[in-house]
Design an enzyme around this catalytic site. Structure first.
Site, mmCIF file in Angstrom:
data_model
loop_
_atom_site.group_PDB
_atom_site.id
_atom_site.type_symbol
_atom_site.label_atom_id
_atom_site.label_comp_id
_atom_site.label_asym_id
_atom_site.label_seq_id
_atom_site.Cartn_x
_atom_site.Cartn_y
_atom_site.Cartn_z
ATOM 1 N N HIS A 1 -0.782 4.087 1.343
ATOM 2 C CA HIS A 1 -1.529 3.375 2.390
ATOM 3 C C HIS A 1 -0.594 2.883 3.503
ATOM 4 O O HIS A 1 -0.031 1.796 3.414
ATOM 5 C CB HIS A 1 -2.269 2.200 1.748
ATOM 6 C CG HIS A 1 -3.296 1.580 2.611
ATOM 7 N ND1 HIS A 1 -4.477 1.085 2.119
ATOM 8 C CD2 HIS A 1 -3.346 1.357 3.946
ATOM 9 C CE1 HIS A 1 -5.200 0.590 3.101
ATOM 10 N NE2 HIS A 1 -4.525 0.736 4.232
ATOM 11 N N LEU B 1 0.449 4.689 10.704
ATOM 12 C CA LEU B 1 1.568 5.144 11.550
ATOM 13 C C LEU B 1 1.230 5.196 13.038
ATOM 14 O O LEU B 1 2.092 5.476 13.847
ATOM 15 C CB LEU B 1 2.092 6.495 11.066
ATOM 16 C CG LEU B 1 2.785 6.478 9.693
ATOM 17 C CD1 LEU B 1 3.385 7.828 9.364
ATOM 18 C CD2 LEU B 1 3.862 5.397 9.618
ATOM 19 N N ARG B 2 0.008 4.982 13.425
ATOM 20 C CA ARG B 2 -0.377 4.791 14.838
ATOM 21 C C ARG B 2 -0.173 5.991 15.744
ATOM 22 O O ARG B 2 -0.310 5.854 16.965
ATOM 23 C CB ARG B 2 0.351 3.579 15.445
ATOM 24 C CG ARG B 2 0.251 2.294 14.651
ATOM 25 C CD ARG B 2 -1.163 1.847 14.390
ATOM 26 N NE ARG B 2 -1.209 0.485 13.843
ATOM 27 C CZ ARG B 2 -2.160 0.043 13.059
ATOM 28 N NH1 ARG B 2 -3.170 0.840 12.708
ATOM 29 N NH2 ARG B 2 -2.140 -1.194 12.604
ATOM 30 N N ASP C 1 -10.401 3.752 6.097
ATOM 31 C CA ASP C 1 -9.718 2.454 6.067
ATOM 32 C C ASP C 1 -9.589 1.806 7.443
ATOM 33 O O ASP C 1 -9.323 2.464 8.439
ATOM 34 C CB ASP C 1 -8.335 2.574 5.447
ATOM 35 C CG ASP C 1 -7.655 1.221 5.411
ATOM 36 O OD1 ASP C 1 -8.168 0.340 4.715
ATOM 37 O OD2 ASP C 1 -6.653 1.032 6.126
ATOM 38 N N HIS D 1 -11.921 1.013 1.681
ATOM 39 C CA HIS D 1 -11.619 -0.331 2.187
ATOM 40 C C HIS D 1 -12.871 -1.154 1.883
ATOM 41 O O HIS D 1 -13.871 -1.048 2.585
ATOM 42 C CB HIS D 1 -11.318 -0.246 3.694
ATOM 43 C CG HIS D 1 -11.263 -1.559 4.409
ATOM 44 N ND1 HIS D 1 -10.118 -2.027 5.019
ATOM 45 C CD2 HIS D 1 -12.211 -2.496 4.635
ATOM 46 C CE1 HIS D 1 -10.370 -3.198 5.582
ATOM 47 N NE2 HIS D 1 -11.635 -3.506 5.367
ATOM 48 N N ASN E 1 -6.328 -8.003 6.927
ATOM 49 C CA ASN E 1 -7.644 -7.682 6.377
ATOM 50 C C ASN E 1 -7.478 -6.733 5.188
ATOM 51 O O ASN E 1 -6.965 -5.635 5.374
ATOM 52 C CB ASN E 1 -8.505 -7.028 7.460
ATOM 53 C CG ASN E 1 -9.937 -6.890 7.012
ATOM 54 O OD1 ASN E 1 -10.363 -7.553 6.071
ATOM 55 N ND2 ASN E 1 -10.683 -6.014 7.659
ATOM 56 N N ASP F 1 -0.073 -1.003 2.989
ATOM 57 C CA ASP F 1 -0.960 -1.280 4.132
ATOM 58 C C ASP F 1 -0.127 -1.666 5.353
ATOM 59 O O ASP F 1 -0.530 -2.530 6.155
ATOM 60 C CB ASP F 1 -2.013 -2.353 3.816
ATOM 61 C CG ASP F 1 -3.221 -2.259 4.750
ATOM 62 O OD1 ASP F 1 -3.251 -1.362 5.625
ATOM 63 O OD2 ASP F 1 -4.137 -3.094 4.609
ATOM 64 N N HIS G 1 1.625 -3.767 14.818
ATOM 65 C CA HIS G 1 0.830 -4.165 15.980
ATOM 66 C C HIS G 1 1.741 -4.617 17.111
ATOM 67 O O HIS G 1 2.785 -5.231 16.872
ATOM 68 C CB HIS G 1 -0.126 -5.315 15.618
ATOM 69 C CG HIS G 1 -1.307 -4.877 14.806
ATOM 70 N ND1 HIS G 1 -2.242 -3.977 15.272
ATOM 71 C CD2 HIS G 1 -1.701 -5.201 13.554
ATOM 72 C CE1 HIS G 1 -3.159 -3.774 14.333
ATOM 73 N NE2 HIS G 1 -2.849 -4.497 13.276
ATOM 74 N N GLY H 1 -3.118 -7.358 10.222
ATOM 75 C CA GLY H 1 -2.170 -6.369 9.706
ATOM 76 C C GLY H 1 -0.739 -6.837 9.824
ATOM 77 O O GLY H 1 -0.416 -7.673 10.673
HETATM 78 O O1 DOR Z 1 -4.986 -5.640 8.129
HETATM 79 C C1 DOR Z 1 -5.403 -4.518 8.323
HETATM 80 N N1 DOR Z 1 -4.889 -3.726 9.286
HETATM 81 N N2 DOR Z 1 -6.397 -4.065 7.570
HETATM 82 C C2 DOR Z 1 -7.006 -2.895 7.819
HETATM 83 O O2 DOR Z 1 -7.901 -2.545 7.104
HETATM 84 C C3 DOR Z 1 -6.614 -2.080 8.989
HETATM 85 C C4 DOR Z 1 -5.228 -2.353 9.357
HETATM 86 C C5 DOR Z 1 -4.879 -1.808 10.697
HETATM 87 O O3 DOR Z 1 -5.165 -0.641 10.993
HETATM 88 O O4 DOR Z 1 -4.243 -2.522 11.486
HETATM 89 ZN ZN ZN Z 2 -8.033 -1.603 4.806
HETATM 90 ZN ZN ZN Z 3 -5.057 -0.216 5.942
#
Ligand code: DOR
Ligand code: ZN
Ligand code: ZN
Length: 428
Positions: free
Chosen positions: A56, A59-60, A150, A177, A276, A303, A307, A322
């Site tokens: 999980h 990688l954006r 997700d 998710h 989340n 996860d 950001h 995140g």
């Molecule tokens: O905290 C989170 N960030 N939970 C998620 O389900 C998505 C993820 C994100 O893509 O930033």
């Molecule tokens: Zn998630």
């Molecule tokens: Zn995630």
């Protein structure tokens, strides 16, 4: 091309041994004659583990290359001891078709630091309306093995049922998710005393547990494989125990941050702690650690969610959820599971490498450290400590909740099919 790891302790057990790696394969273990051209890694009794597998990761790429790329995310992974990661589908555009998943797979192979396995979206555009072409993605060059929306929950029970049914024919797994969206409208933090005091709308435990219970039943009836992402509540662990007892093919992951951090962090008002599902209570964290130790929860997954500053360094309610995880995961597991005596290093190999490789259906990862096996390895100094500095991590984004913390366990080398990808904190 050969490499010798001198004086390592596989799984942290027994006397130090030398491990000879030739052409990507472990060819000798014991007192090894060092070939002349060999690269030598002096392990000094450090712990040798199978390379970690992250089910999980975000990688954006494509879409938010200002926060992470396959290149920088692969570097973070290699430095964290990983040899394979699964890249989530919530990119822009969404990885809901063969073109995108093949791009992600190929780019990962070009970078060559970890195997980047794209996760395919379950529904077109993550919209939760129509199934994506799972078969096309599974049969593409990317060989997609895990599907997930997700970031969002596949909330429609009929769609989830269809996805699970369809997955059995493809021998893939649906990773959920678990978040009942009707129960989390506007939710900002774990529903409880602390969120209430600060005036944040709560994210109730039942929003997770009710979806996990529903999906376990759907998976059981469809005889399908379900994987539960980022288990965050003790009640979910109870549901998983119940479902597994009844023979449901369900697996589950817990994040390092849910093992260590709690909603006590809300008092900081710092959105670096917003995630989340949200950080839960001390009692949840304690029960998640126990559930990971006893196998109710199968594995650790990061996860990893990079950001940008402008999306994260804002007031709490506007901030994206995140946190970074790839380079700190081993240390958080060492802190919460090894130091506490809940897992030994063999247990760490199980939850960070063997089980995730099995769940993700990777034949060459999570293998025993033995002659004839692929040399996907992580060398860990269990006695060393380091101080986390977000700016020094390989990710483009710097949103680590562990800033300034001193943590145990340092990954000193990572090998992918015999190639040293990271050594002493540097990419090779
Ligand atoms: O905290 C989170 N960030 N939970 C998620 O389900 C998505 C993820 C994100 O893509 O930033
Ligand atoms: Zn998630
Ligand atoms: Zn995630």
């Amino acid at each position: 091309m050969s490499t010798v790891i001198k004086g390592a302790r596989p799984y942290g057990e027994g006397d130090p041994v030398d491990v000879l790696v030739e052409d990507g394969v472990i060819t000798a273990i014991g007192a090894v004659q060092v070939p002349e051209d060999a690269e030598v890694i002096e392990a000094g009794g450090q712990v040798l583990l199978p390379g970690f597998v992250d089910l999980h990761t975000h990688l954006r790429e494509p879409g938010r290359e200002d926060t992470e790329t396959i290149d920088t995310g692969s570097a973070a992974a290699a430095l964290g001891g990983y040899t394979a990661v699964f890249a989530m589908a919530n990119t822009d555009p969404v990885a809901d078709n063969a073109v995108i998943v093949e791009h992600v797979w190929r780019r990962g192979q070009e970078v060559g630091l970890v195997d980047v396995h794209p996760v395919g979206a379950v529904t077109v555009g993550l919209k939760g309306e129509k199934l994506a072409e799972l078969g096309t993605m599974a049969n593409s060059q990317a060989r997609v093995k895990v599907f997930s929306d997700d970031g969002l929950c596949v909330a429609d029970p009929l769609l989830m049922r269809r996805a699970l049914e369809y997955s059995t024919a493809l021998d893939v797994v649906i990773a959920q998710h678990a978040e009942e969206p009707r129960l989390t409208v506007g939710a900002q933090a774990h529903e409880g005393e602390r969120a209430a005091r600060l005036g944040y709308t709560g994210w109730p435990a039942a929003a997770e547990e009710s979806i996990v219970a529903r999906d376990c039943l759907l998976a059981l009836h469809a005889n399908a494989r379900l994987h539960v992402c980022h288990v965050s509540t003790s009640g979910t662990a109870d549901v998983l125990r119940w479902a597994k007892d009844r023979g449901t093919k369900v697996s589950a992951e817990v994040t390092p941050h849910h093992l260590l951090l709690t909603d006590e962090r809300l008092a900081t008002y710092d959105p670096v702690n917003k995630v989340n599902p949200p950080l839960r209570t001390e009692s949840d964290a304690e029960k998640l650690r126990a559930a990971l130790a006893d196998g109710t929860i199968d594995c650790v997954a990061t996860d990893h969610a990079p950001h940008a500053v402008q999306d994260k360094d804002t007031e709490w309610t506007a901030a994206r959820p995140g946190m970074l995880g790839l380079q700190t995961a081993l240390s958080i597991v060492a802190e919460t599971m090894v130091r506490t005596g809940l897992l030994d290093w063999r247990g760490v190999a199980r939850v960070m490498s063997e089980r995730p490789a099995e769940i993700g259906n990777l034949a060459d990862q999570g293998r025993p450290i033995a002659v004839g096996e692929p040399a996907n390895l992580a060398l860990v100094d269990p006695d060393a400590e380091w101080t986390v500095r977000g700016a020094e991590l390989a990710s483009i984004a710097a949103n680590t909740p562990y800033e300034g913390m001193r943590l145990p366990g340092v990954v000193t080398a990572t090998l992918l099919r015999g190639r040293v990808t990271a050594r002493d904190g540097k990419i090779c």
